[in-house]
Write a protein that holds these residues in place. Structure first.
Motif, PDB file in Angstrom:
ATOM      1  N   GLU A 278       8.034 -11.243 -18.998  1.00  0.00           N
ATOM      2  CA  GLU A 278       7.780 -10.239 -19.997  1.00  0.00           C
ATOM      3  C   GLU A 278       7.683 -11.344 -21.403  1.00  0.00           C
ATOM      4  O   GLU A 278       7.014 -10.983 -22.225  1.00  0.00           O
ATOM      5  CB  GLU A 278       8.927  -9.341 -20.080  1.00  0.00           C
TER       6      GLU A 278
ATOM      7  N   THR B 133      11.453  -2.319 -28.304  1.00  0.00           N
ATOM      8  CA  THR B 133      10.591  -2.942 -29.190  1.00  0.00           C
ATOM      9  C   THR B 133      10.893  -2.958 -30.724  1.00  0.00           C
ATOM     10  O   THR B 133      10.470  -4.024 -31.562  1.00  0.00           O
ATOM     11  CB  THR B 133       9.131  -2.148 -29.475  1.00  0.00           C
TER      12      THR B 133
ATOM     13  N   ASP C 182       4.520 -13.194 -21.365  1.00  0.00           N
ATOM     14  CA  ASP C 182       3.388 -12.533 -21.902  1.00  0.00           C
ATOM     15  C   ASP C 182       3.126 -12.108 -23.214  1.00  0.00           C
ATOM     16  O   ASP C 182       2.337 -11.815 -23.634  1.00  0.00           O
ATOM     17  CB  ASP C 182       3.513 -11.021 -20.916  1.00  0.00           C
ATOM     18  N   HIS C 183       4.385 -11.993 -24.001  1.00  0.00           N
ATOM     19  CA  HIS C 183       4.467 -11.699 -25.358  1.00  0.00           C
ATOM     20  C   HIS C 183       4.812 -12.550 -26.362  1.00  0.00           C
ATOM     21  O   HIS C 183       5.025 -12.205 -27.434  1.00  0.00           O
ATOM     22  CB  HIS C 183       5.117 -10.350 -25.646  1.00  0.00           C
TER      23      HIS C 183
END
Length: 891
Positions: free
Chosen positions: A473, A427, A476-477
């Motif tokens: 992924e 992240t 989703d983000h």
């Protein structure tokens, strides 16, 4: 109401007159009236009938405005991508410059989701109406769904620049640059590259990533030309590290360019202008000599220049050292294990590696251990930076662990610390992944966005399904308004552009693309393939289905099969034997497919050893008294099968065959029979005959915990005090294994291996092919294949048992004092008055035609244990034999 509505619409269609005058009289109000009519149609549940009416009308009046509009809106309402009727309608009004109506029609299409044609035409209408701000707003929406559009992206960038919105301009220029690269438009690429140097010249990581993309998609020559534009900017800023990095990259494209080499030397001199040895190191490394390989010369120079007082070095035996003095061509170095050690420059350069002051191994020697451990534990970001930087800005979790455990972190602390570290690496924008190796983490000079980090991970990942998880992924983000997303999405679209046989990758790509298009229909790449076409080209349905390594896609496949394939219940039943799914069973039950379900259950029960995983699943999750009655089987039979499978899985685990699968099944059976006490419940209700059958089987399970058997014995005795357990009073007999030669043993091992690895798999394929041919009860090929399966499994089981009990007899162990295994015996046939010789081995080596006799045969048994000089007399099949043992030797 429905009939009146249809009549009203039919009258409107028939009264409509298509003339230019009628067209010019059309207003937005007319379409709003049609929208009201659409509402009434939906309320009356008459959409299908009205749509049919419109389609029929368009057969003879193709430009009917009413029919085109109603049918077009109805198609969009049904989530169909077909907007062709509204496109025709928009073109009619565009040709007649009715831009207000064009705007209204485009917005009606957009009510159902973003649409490239509608957005582009809407922007065109705003151009004609001189509504600049509205045009730019629509352009911003258009480029989010049209990933091929590049010119408009550049126009938006220029507008942001005019508005002095530098950040916005940079964002759009970068987006335009990537799109022009995909279009291979080098003139535009060069212009935008120069513009980005002007606006964002310090983002070196970005320029390097673009440079590599240019090299890959265009040529290395063009990548070099762009770097030549970038170098003067950093040279002018006197940023020598960045300048040198640019020049090194330029040399990878043209290592013979003397000007680049000359600029490189000049930058080195500027960077090390306070080092008195710089010219000497340039000379020693031959960096200024064109005959020397430039990359080797750079490496030599950089190694020499790094040997300065105060710098750290490492030696494979003496550990970490610090240069404390440099005099002439000699260094004095304080090593951990050798203080004040003197080395010549030549020796130091060849034997030592230089380390940065903040290298993790240097810190281990210069910082107190407790202090460093606490720092690492409390500040994982700092620790990750240190370790990654220590290994040329590239390290995986294995390397990180090796530097920390056990020197600085205990194994227990590492477990907690590594979980946090992985989260940070994923992240924190300062960390990225190596584009070629996704498990290697790198440290970025500038923060990397989540989108770019995920894209790099996707690009580096080699596994098809892991790539898919990465793209999920991203979805989703992050916003799909990204050229990174388009590149990833295209990876799966490309699988569908050309194929013959359908494998798991093509099938998964289709299902995955369809899933995305449901969420974002504007991404439709225009591939015209139906699920039926794909399905018809799958050669091995269970095999292909099992290779789909994504549960959601497996379910999507099952749903698609039910929607589009007529014999879906049979397909479901076939797949269940290979993929245990509550969904499959529920669908068969809910749709009343009792016959198919019963056929499935009968097949699994009949062939419970082959479909052992499916059998255990059904016993635990589906079977009930109702099902036993339907299938005309007893619960006792089910338990007998379960105990048999328990024994089989124990033995196969012991023989190291499919250990993981057999352990899983064994654990499930054990849980059901003993932990869940299903056996005990059965024994409480069963009669003595049933108990005898069940317990005898359980007692024969060799590897079952003896305490379980003892517990069950007590339970049975409590219910039937006089119960007699079979074999309880028998004298135990120890079975001696078959005596064999090593060669004979190895030959039987090969035979067993061939049965297990060749014959049985081939037979399973034959069964699968035969099963596809219809009704199993009338299928001769299927029955023959099943009979062969039973024979093969029986042969394998017998052979396994014989091999397990066999005793390999070495010739060194042969006793020649009497006839026995491994002896060559000379005898005199007293009836024929002649000498004969016999070799005594076991049944595996026996060849009577060559006088090689098994010690277990009647003739061999008569000879065994007799010594030289003994006379023996015996009868076989009513014939008398009289022999005298003359001599015994090793065979």
């Amino acid at each position: 109401m429905s009939e009146n509505l249809l009549k009203n619409i039919n009258e409107l269609l028939n009264e409509e007159k298509w003339t230019r005058a009628a067209l010019n009289s059309y207003t937005i109000g007319n379409f709003q009236e049609l929208d009201e009519l659409i509402k009434q149609t939906k309320a009356a549940a008459a959409v299908e009938k009205v749509n049919e009416l419109c389609e029929e009308h368009l057969q003879h009046t193709k430009n009917s405005i009413i029919a085109l509009y109603l049918s077009g809106i109805f198609n969009l309402t049904k989530n169909l991508v077909d907007d062709s009727h509204l496109v025709i309608l928009i073109n009619i009004f565009s040709d007649n410059h009715k831009w207000n109506i064009v705007e209204y029609l485009c917005n009606r299409i957009l009510d159902f989701g973003e649409n490239k044609y509608a957005l582009r035409t809407l922007a065109e209408s705003y151009i004609h109406k001189n509504e600049e701000e509205s045009k730019f707003k629509i352009w911003e929406r258009l480029i989010r769904v049209d990933f091929d559009e590049a010119d408009i992206v550049r126009a938006l960038a220029e507008k942001k620049e005019e508005e002095e919105n530098t950040e916005g301009a940079i964002e759009y220029y970068k987006k335009a640059l990537y799109r022009f690269i995909n279009k291979k438009n080098y003139a535009q690429i060069k212009d935008i590259w120069a513009k980005l140097i002007e606006l964002a010249g310090d983002d070196l990581d970005f320029f390097f990533s673009v440079e590599k993309k240019i090299e890959k998609i265009l040529t290395g020559e063009k990548a070099l030309a762009l770097l030549e534009l970038l170098f003067p900017v950093y040279q002018e800023k006197k940023d020598w590290d960045s300048s040198l990095e640019i020049l090194k990259r330029m040399l990878t494209y043209n290592s013979k360019d003397y000007k680049i080499r000359k600029d490189l030397i000049a930058c080195f001199k500027e960077k090390y202008n306070d080092n008195p040895h710089v010219d000497e190191y340039i000379r020693v490394s031959n960096l200024n000599q064109s005959w020397r390989n430039v990359h080797e010369a750079i490496a030599d120079f950089e190694k020499h220049i790094s040997f300065e007082v105060g710098n750290y070095v490492s030696h494979r035996s003496w550990g970490i050292g610090k240069i404390v003095e440099a005099k002439d061509d000699t260094f004095t170095i304080d090593f951990e294990k050798k203080k004040n050690h003197r080395m010549s420059m030549k020796m130091a350069v060849s034997a030592l590696n230089t380390l940065a002051e903040d290298h993790i191994r240097v810190l281990k020697t210069t910082m107190p251990k407790d202090e460093l451990s606490k720092k690492i534990d409390k500040d994982p970001v700092w620790a990750l930076k240190i370790i990654i930087r220590s290994f040329n800005n590239s390290a995986n979790m294995k390397v990180i662990k090796s530097e920390l455990v056990p020197d600085l972190l205990t194994a227990g602390k590492w477990s907690r610390w590594s979980t946090e570290a992985r989260k940070i690496l994923k992240t924190d924008p300062i960390f990225g992944t190596d584009p070629e190796k996704p498990d290697l983490y790198i440290l970025r000079d500038k923060h990397i966005s989540f989108e770019e980090k995920t894209f790099n991970k996707f690009r580096a990942e080699k596994n098809f399904f892991t790539k898919m998880k990465t793209l999920n992924e991203f979805i989703d983000h992050a916003d799909p308004d990204s050229d990174f997303f388009n590149d990833m999405f295209s990876y799966y679209v490309n699988f569908l552009k050309s194929f013959s046989a359908v494998n798991e990758f093509i099938l998964s790509s289709y299902l995955f693309v369809q899933k995305i298009l449901k969420q974002m229909p504007f991404l439709n790449p225009g591939i015209q393939i139906s699920f039926q076409e794909l399905f018809a080209n799958i050669e091995d349905i269970p095999g292909t289905f099992n290779k789909i390594d994504e549960p959601d896609l497996k379910k999507a496949f099952l749903i698609a099969v039910k929607l589009h394939i007529e014999n879906w219940p049979q397909i479901y039943a076939m797949l269940f034997r290979h993929h245990l799914s509550r969904f499959i069973i529920d669908e068969l039950v809910e749709n009343g497919k009792d016959a198919e379900l019963e056929n499935l259950l009968e097949t699994v029960i009949t062939h419970y050893r082959e479909y052992r995983e499916a059998f255990v699943w059904l016993v635990k999750n589906l079977f009930s008294t109702e099902w036993y009655e339907k299938l005309k089987i007893t619960y006792e039979k089910i338990l007998i099968c379960m105990v048999h499978l328990l024994d089989i899985t124990f033995r196969e685990i012991d023989n190291r065959r499919e250990v993981s699968l057999n352990r899983k099944i064994n654990k499930q059976i054990h849980q059901y029979l003993f932990t869940d006490k299903q056996i005990e419940v059965f024994l409480d209700k069963a009669d003595e005959d049933s108990i005898t059958r069940i317990y005898t089987l359980i007692d024969d399970v060799k590897y079952l915990d003896p305490s379980i058997k003892i517990h069950l014995k007590h339970k049975i005795k409590d219910k039937f005090p006089s119960f007699h357990f079979i074999g309880e009073q028998e004298i135990e007999r120890v079975k001696r294994g078959l005596m064999v030669t090593r060669r004979g043993y190895e030959e039987k091992q090969k035979t067993l291996k061939n049965i297990m690895e060749v014959d049985i798999p081939d037979n399973s394929k034959e069964i699968g092919i035969a099963m596809k041919k219809g009704d199993l009860r009338e299928n001769a090929e299927y029955k023959a294949a099943i009979e062969r399966q039973e024979l093969l499994k029986s042969s394998a089981s017998k052979l396994q048992e014989e091999l397990q009990n066999a005793q390999i007899i070495d010739d060194r162990d042969t006793d020649i004092s009497s006839v026995g295994f491994g002896t060559l015996v000379k005898v005199r046939n007293m009836d024929l008055e002649q000498e004969e010789e016999y070799t005594i081995f076991g049944p595996w080596e026996s060849e009577p035609a060559k006088n090689i006799i098994s010690y277990l045969s009647p003739f061999g048994t008569a000879l065994v244990n007799h010594a030289p000089g003994e006379e023996i007399h015996f009868t076989i099949n009513e014939k008398e034999y009289n022999y005298k043992i003359l001599e015994i030797k090793k065979a």
